[in-house]
Design an enzyme around this catalytic site. Structure first.
Site, short mmCIF file in Angstrom:
data_model
loop_
_atom_site.label_atom_id
_atom_site.label_comp_id
_atom_site.label_asym_id
_atom_site.label_seq_id
_atom_site.Cartn_x
_atom_site.Cartn_y
_atom_site.Cartn_z
N GLU A 45 0.71 -1.23 0.06
CA GLU A 45 0.20 -0.02 -0.06
C GLU A 45 0.79 1.37 -0.18
O GLU A 45 0.46 2.23 -0.62
CB GLU A 45 -1.03 -0.06 1.23
CG GLU A 45 -2.07 -0.99 1.19
CD GLU A 45 -2.93 -0.64 -0.04
OE1 GLU A 45 -3.15 0.37 -0.39
OE2 GLU A 45 -3.52 -1.63 -0.72
N TYR A 130 -6.67 5.94 4.72
CA TYR A 130 -7.08 5.08 3.48
C TYR A 130 -6.20 4.09 3.74
O TYR A 130 -6.54 2.83 3.51
CB TYR A 130 -6.60 6.01 2.03
CG TYR A 130 -6.95 4.89 1.11
CD1 TYR A 130 -8.07 4.84 0.37
CD2 TYR A 130 -5.79 4.32 0.65
CE1 TYR A 130 -8.10 4.01 -0.64
CE2 TYR A 130 -5.74 3.31 -0.46
CZ TYR A 130 -6.94 3.17 -1.26
OH TYR A 130 -7.08 2.24 -2.06
N ASP A 148 -12.44 5.91 -3.04
CA ASP A 148 -11.31 6.66 -3.58
C ASP A 148 -11.58 6.92 -5.09
O ASP A 148 -12.87 6.95 -5.29
CB ASP A 148 -9.92 5.77 -3.70
CG ASP A 148 -10.12 4.40 -4.77
OD1 ASP A 148 -11.29 4.27 -5.31
OD2 ASP A 148 -9.08 3.86 -5.01
#
Ligand code: SF4
Length: 304
Positions: A45, A130, A148
């Site tokens: 990520e 996020y 998103d």
């Protein structure tokens, strides 16, 4: 939608199933989708924040070869981690420093175990909401619905969700099947990345939401991040969309019943007549969306 409430289809369950089935049938096979190790997912990520996914794969594998666990990373020299980041052109060096620091937190403050919730994960250095939610979803199946840019584009086009963070949050949360954030977030992000990109590929990618999709029906593919109509030939697609939507409202329709509902200038033997309609139906049948049969000499169509 006066109060910004999303207008999701009544049969939300069918919408969910269609997407998950589409995703599971065929999706891009990134290696981090095959693991539920929170450290490995966190690294993927953080790397993907600045770098295209295809390029991340090599860097991710090399990083994990070198520092296979949070403990190994915590024991590394920070300068080596930063050098790795620069050598692999992974963007801001600060991310490398934060990742290293997060590994130390896991070792020193959490006895080597990652927190499992978005709130717990956001306590880690450099982990924003996020990323925290992504790790909670993909490692622990305990995240919220991801919202998103890709997800916003899909929700706006498919269900006409208005362009406000609040409306997107609510629609995304309502759509996600409870307790299934891993598969769901992967699937909806895949839809936004592969089928519902800025230039949509509804038919080419066999989008599972065509039968409900507002944009597919109207031919208006603008979205919050696509302010003007993307340049592609949308007209055929628009009629396909209308056929799918119209058949969804009827059990079964014969050609001459369907035609006038699709376009006002339908004339059975004209340019936009039976032949034209048959061709569209045959494409839709090839895509597995529609069944076309001949009964008593008459062609009838229904949604599959
Ligand atoms: S039908 Fe097209 S516009 Fe609608 S959700 Fe699917 S890919 Fe996006």
């Amino acid at each position: 939608m006066t109060d910004g409430a999303p207008s999701l289809p009544e049969d939300v369950e069918a919408v969910r199933e269609a997407l998950v089935e589409w995703y599971e049938r065929d999706h891009r096979d990134f290696p981090w989708r095959r693991t539920d190790d929170p450290y490995e997912i966190l690294v993927s990520e953080v790397m993907s924040q600045q770098t295209q996914l295809d390029r991340v794969v090599d860097a991710w594998e090399a990083f994990l070869d070198r520092w296979p666990t949070a403990d190994a990373l915590a024991a590394a020299d920070r300068a080596d981690v930063v050098r790795f980041w620069t050598d692999h052109r992974l963007g801001y060096n600060n991310r490398a420093k934060y990742l290293h620091e997060a590994a130390r937190q896991i070792r020193d403050d959490y006895d080597g175990d990652f927190p499992r919730t978005p709130a717990g994960l956001s306590e880690l250095m450099g982990v924003g909401p996020y990323t925290a939610n992504a790790v909670a979803s993909f490692a622990f199946d305990a995240g919220d619905a991801v919202v998103d840019t890709n997800v916003k584009r899909v929700l706006h086009r498919a269900f006409g969700v208005e362009d406000s963070d609040d409306a997107f949050e609510r629609a995304a949360g309502e759509l996600m099947p409870e307790g299934e954030s891993r598969v769901w977030n992967n699937a909806i992000m895949e839809l936004g990345g592969v089928a519902c990109g800025k230039k949509p590929r509804c038919d080419e990618e066999g989008c599972p939401w065509r039968r409900w999709c507002h944009a597919y029906e109207t031919g208006d593919f603008t979205a919050p991040d696509v302010p003007t109509q993307p340049s592609f030939d949308g007209s055929r697609r628009q009629f396909r969309g209308r056929i799918v939507r119209t058949l969804g409202e009827h059990d079964e329709l014969a050609l001459d019943e369907l035609g006038p509902r699709i376009r006002v200038d339908y004339a059975p033997d004209g340019e936009y007549g039976r032949e034209w309609l048959r061709e569209l139906l045959s494409d839709l049948a090839d895509d597995g969306l529609v069944d076309v049969n001949v009964r008593d000499g008459e062609t009838v169509a229904r949604l599959r």
